[in-house]
Design a protein around this motif. Structure first.
Motif, PDB file in Angstrom:
ATOM      1  N   ALA A  65       0.839  -1.204   0.000  1.00  0.00           N
ATOM      2  CA  ALA A  65       0.000   0.000   0.000  1.00  0.00           C
ATOM      3  C   ALA A  65       0.871   1.250   0.000  1.00  0.00           C
ATOM      4  O   ALA A  65       1.970   1.257   0.549  1.00  0.00           O
ATOM      5  CB  ALA A  65      -0.932   0.012   1.213  1.00  0.00           C
ATOM      6  N   ARG A  66       0.356   2.296  -0.614  1.00  0.00           N
ATOM      7  CA  ARG A  66       1.030   3.589  -0.613  1.00  0.00           C
ATOM      8  C   ARG A  66       0.869   4.223   0.763  1.00  0.00           C
ATOM      9  O   ARG A  66      -0.236   4.292   1.303  1.00  0.00           O
ATOM     10  CB  ARG A  66       0.393   4.476  -1.685  1.00  0.00           C
ATOM     11  N   TRP A  67       1.963   4.695   1.352  1.00  0.00           N
ATOM     12  CA  TRP A  67       1.998   5.164   2.733  1.00  0.00           C
ATOM     13  C   TRP A  67       2.485   6.603   2.762  1.00  0.00           C
ATOM     14  O   TRP A  67       3.514   6.926   2.170  1.00  0.00           O
ATOM     15  CB  TRP A  67       2.921   4.260   3.545  1.00  0.00           C
ATOM     16  N   LEU A  68       1.751   7.466   3.468  1.00  0.00           N
ATOM     17  CA  LEU A  68       2.117   8.871   3.603  1.00  0.00           C
ATOM     18  C   LEU A  68       2.239   9.207   5.082  1.00  0.00           C
ATOM     19  O   LEU A  68       1.315   8.952   5.858  1.00  0.00           O
ATOM     20  CB  LEU A  68       1.063   9.761   2.943  1.00  0.00           C
ATOM     21  N   ASN A  69       3.393   9.760   5.449  1.00  0.00           N
ATOM     22  CA  ASN A  69       3.500  10.336   6.792  1.00  0.00           C
ATOM     23  C   ASN A  69       4.170  11.700   6.701  1.00  0.00           C
ATOM     24  O   ASN A  69       4.859  12.018   5.730  1.00  0.00           O
ATOM     25  CB  ASN A  69       4.202   9.426   7.789  1.00  0.00           C
ATOM     26  N   TYR A  70       3.895  12.522   7.695  1.00  0.00           N
ATOM     27  CA  TYR A  70       4.437  13.874   7.706  1.00  0.00           C
ATOM     28  C   TYR A  70       4.646  14.307   9.148  1.00  0.00           C
ATOM     29  O   TYR A  70       4.041  13.754  10.071  1.00  0.00           O
ATOM     30  CB  TYR A  70       3.491  14.839   6.978  1.00  0.00           C
ATOM     31  N   ASP A  71       5.537  15.280   9.323  1.00  0.00           N
ATOM     32  CA  ASP A  71       5.728  15.876  10.646  1.00  0.00           C
ATOM     33  C   ASP A  71       4.882  17.141  10.753  1.00  0.00           C
ATOM     34  O   ASP A  71       4.889  17.984   9.853  1.00  0.00           O
ATOM     35  CB  ASP A  71       7.206  16.237  10.869  1.00  0.00           C
ATOM     36  N   ARG A  72       4.154  17.264  11.852  1.00  0.00           N
ATOM     37  CA  ARG A  72       3.339  18.451  12.045  1.00  0.00           C
ATOM     38  C   ARG A  72       4.208  19.688  12.275  1.00  0.00           C
ATOM     39  O   ARG A  72       5.406  19.593  12.543  1.00  0.00           O
ATOM     40  CB  ARG A  72       2.389  18.252  13.237  1.00  0.00           C
ATOM     41  N   SER A  73       3.593  20.836  12.209  1.00  0.00           N
ATOM     42  CA  SER A  73       4.303  22.101  12.411  1.00  0.00           C
ATOM     43  C   SER A  73       5.086  22.087  13.722  1.00  0.00           C
ATOM     44  O   SER A  73       4.540  21.719  14.772  1.00  0.00           O
ATOM     45  CB  SER A  73       3.309  23.268  12.438  1.00  0.00           C
ATOM     46  N   GLY A  74       6.357  22.467  13.656  1.00  0.00           N
ATOM     47  CA  GLY A  74       7.172  22.569  14.856  1.00  0.00           C
ATOM     48  C   GLY A  74       7.740  21.272  15.365  1.00  0.00           C
ATOM     49  O   GLY A  74       8.368  21.244  16.427  1.00  0.00           O
ATOM     50  N   LEU A  75       7.551  20.180  14.622  1.00  0.00           N
ATOM     51  CA  LEU A  75       8.025  18.874  15.063  1.00  0.00           C
ATOM     52  C   LEU A  75       8.901  18.230  13.990  1.00  0.00           C
ATOM     53  O   LEU A  75       8.693  18.450  12.796  1.00  0.00           O
ATOM     54  CB  LEU A  75       6.845  17.947  15.377  1.00  0.00           C
ATOM     55  N   GLY A  76       9.847  17.410  14.431  1.00  0.00           N
ATOM     56  CA  GLY A  76      10.653  16.644  13.498  1.00  0.00           C
ATOM     57  C   GLY A  76      11.368  17.500  12.482  1.00  0.00           C
ATOM     58  O   GLY A  76      12.018  18.495  12.813  1.00  0.00           O
ATOM     59  N   ARG A  77      11.197  17.130  11.221  1.00  0.00           N
ATOM     60  CA  ARG A  77      11.870  17.839  10.129  1.00  0.00           C
ATOM     61  C   ARG A  77      11.045  19.000   9.583  1.00  0.00           C
ATOM     62  O   ARG A  77      11.481  19.688   8.651  1.00  0.00           O
ATOM     63  CB  ARG A  77      12.189  16.853   9.004  1.00  0.00           C
ATOM     64  N   SER A  78       9.865  19.195  10.109  1.00  0.00           N
ATOM     65  CA  SER A  78       9.022  20.302   9.645  1.00  0.00           C
ATOM     66  C   SER A  78       9.433  21.614  10.282  1.00  0.00           C
ATOM     67  O   SER A  78       9.965  21.648  11.402  1.00  0.00           O
ATOM     68  CB  SER A  78       7.545  20.035   9.976  1.00  0.00           C
ATOM     69  N   GLU A  79       9.167  22.673   9.566  1.00  0.00           N
ATOM     70  CA  GLU A  79       9.345  24.004  10.134  1.00  0.00           C
ATOM     71  C   GLU A  79       8.132  24.347  10.993  1.00  0.00           C
ATOM     72  O   GLU A  79       7.116  23.645  10.965  1.00  0.00           O
ATOM     73  CB  GLU A  79       9.495  25.024   9.011  1.00  0.00           C
ATOM     74  N   GLY A  80       8.253  25.408  11.730  1.00  0.00           N
ATOM     75  CA  GLY A  80       7.124  25.898  12.512  1.00  0.00           C
ATOM     76  C   GLY A  80       6.862  27.351  12.187  1.00  0.00           C
ATOM     77  O   GLY A  80       7.639  27.995  11.476  1.00  0.00           O
ATOM     78  N   PRO A  81       5.772  27.890  12.672  1.00  0.00           N
ATOM     79  CA  PRO A  81       5.520  29.320  12.482  1.00  0.00           C
ATOM     80  C   PRO A  81       6.562  30.143  13.230  1.00  0.00           C
ATOM     81  O   PRO A  81       7.290  29.617  14.079  1.00  0.00           O
ATOM     82  CB  PRO A  81       4.115  29.508  13.074  1.00  0.00           C
ATOM     83  N   ASN A  82       6.637  31.409  12.912  1.00  0.00           N
ATOM     84  CA  ASN A  82       7.620  32.276  13.573  1.00  0.00           C
ATOM     85  C   ASN A  82       7.460  32.266  15.084  1.00  0.00           C
ATOM     86  O   ASN A  82       8.421  32.346  15.833  1.00  0.00           O
ATOM     87  CB  ASN A  82       7.507  33.708  13.042  1.00  0.00           C
ATOM     88  N   GLN A  83       6.212  32.162  15.536  1.00  0.00           N
ATOM     89  CA  GLN A  83       5.938  32.091  16.970  1.00  0.00           C
ATOM     90  C   GLN A  83       4.911  31.005  17.222  1.00  0.00           C
ATOM     91  O   GLN A  83       3.821  31.033  16.636  1.00  0.00           O
ATOM     92  CB  GLN A  83       5.419  33.438  17.485  1.00  0.00           C
TER      93      GLN A  83
END
Length: 376
Positions: A65-83
């Motif tokens: 099966a095709r599998w998609l995962n992602y890091d939410r804002s501010g976690l892991g390899r994802s960026e976060g908002p300025n604040q």
């Protein structure tokens, strides 16, 4: 990592940053090339959790099966908002995922795998895109009825738990089966100080998440109709008993605080299954499975070759597994894919059936109503 563009997320193994407007989120997609109309499995993990904690599950799913995962804002390899905002609601997380999928041109249908706090975010995503979700797996998930609909909360456990390391207390440090490199990545992410504000903001929103879902009355609307729902229930209180024993031995908490811990833990044991089985009401086609293992962040399976309950097609043997880190910052609830034969490894080919039905069967097991519906 730089944002990427012009990627066909339906083919090959790809990962990178995708914009959601103010910042970029890390997205990873793998598994067989996706055919038109075929569902893609989307992971919505628990509070403070990153994609690193799900690598063993991904390895089991991607062969079929095709599998998609992602890091939410501010976690892991994802960026976060300025604040980082003081509170991050499940609805805002669902909106981010919606934007991510649209900006990456990843089309429905979606099968959602939700864990722990992801029980809130996944259902907010279902609220946003009710016609695009064709199945859901709830792995030891939070619901609006958790802790007697919020009459008490995680704060009752804090004084006795103290600052103990759940990984050591519950035995996960020695029981996981991740490689040394994979385990180090998990522990590094857990220790990343950048995650603290995001994790605290997600936790802050829990009472409002519970109330928001209660007001939407999803469980009364049969929102998924005849699309399958699987509810996997682990013995999370068993781990909290271990942590209670450790905390008491360390001298944590007053007698009154310990008594309150025990009272709430007893109530949790009593009601845990009922709270989670409420999720079966999202669909006419649903079933639950109780995992005997404690609520460690592990994937456990010692299942040999299995046969469909209706006596039909034999299933492929399932390799023995014993441990996957899937932590939740305070709960580290169990990943109930121990019953892999029913949820991720039903490699049953169904000739001359639509691709969607075929993949759903592989994810959820037999879709015949007489064998799949859990009595309520």
């Amino acid at each position: 990592m730089q944002p990427i563009s012009r990627v066909d997320w339906d083919k090959g193994d790809n990962d990178g940053l995708v914009t959601v407007g103010s910042h970029n989120l890390y997205l990873s997609v793998s598994g067989p090339d996706r055919k038109p109309g075929e569902p893609i499995v989307v992971l919505m993990q628990g509070l403070g959790s990153t994609v690193d904690e799900w690598i063993a599950v991904r390895k089991l799913v991607v062969p079929f099966a095709r599998w998609l995962n992602y890091d939410r804002s501010g976690l892991g390899r994802s960026e976060g908002p300025n604040q980082t905002p003081p509170s991050i609601s499940a609805a805002s997380v669902a909106a981010d995922l919606d934007t991510l999928l649209r900006n990456a041109s990843i089309e429905p249908p979606f099968i959602i795998v939700a864990h722990s706090w992801g029980g809130y975010t996944s259902r907010e995503f279902l609220e946003l895109r009710p016609n695009d979700v064709v199945g859901m797996v709830f792995v030891d998930c939070n619901t609006e009825r958790l802790f007697d609909s919020g009459a008490w909360g995680w704060d009752v456990f804090g004084p006795v738990l103290g600052d103990q390391d759940f990984v050591e207390t519950t035995g996960l440090a020695t029981s996981h089966v991740l490689s040394e490199e994979e385990w180090k990545a998990v522990r590094d992410q857990q220790a990343n100080p950048r995650h603290g504000p995001t994790e605290a903001a997600e936790l802050q929103a829990v009472p409002n998440n519970r109330r928001a879902l209660a007001h939407k009355n999803q469980l009364e609307k049969l929102l998924l109709k005849d699309y399958p729902v699987s509810v996997i229930i682990a013995d999370t209180p068993k781990d909290f008993q271990k942590m209670y024993d450790f905390g008491v031995a360390a001298g944590n908490g007053t007698e009154q605080e310990r008594a309150l811990f025990r009272k709430c833990l007893d109530r949790w044991r009593e009601m845990n299954e009922d709270w989670q089985r409420d999720l079966l009401r999202l669909s006419r086609l649903s079933r639950s499975s109780k995992v005997a293992a404690a609520a460690r962040p592990v994937l456990v399976s010692s299942c040999p070759a299995l046969t469909c309950r209706d006596g039909g097609l034999p299933l492929n043997p399932i390799p023995n597994m014993a441990g996957l880190a899937v932590p939740h910052s305070s709960l580290r609830a169990a990943l109930g894919f121990a019953t892999l034969s029913h949820y991720t490894m039903d490699i049953v080919t169904i000739p001359d059936t639509p691709l969607q039905h075929s993949l759903l069967r592989r994810i959820f097991g037999p879709l015949d109503m007489s064998t799949s519906v859990t009595a309520r």
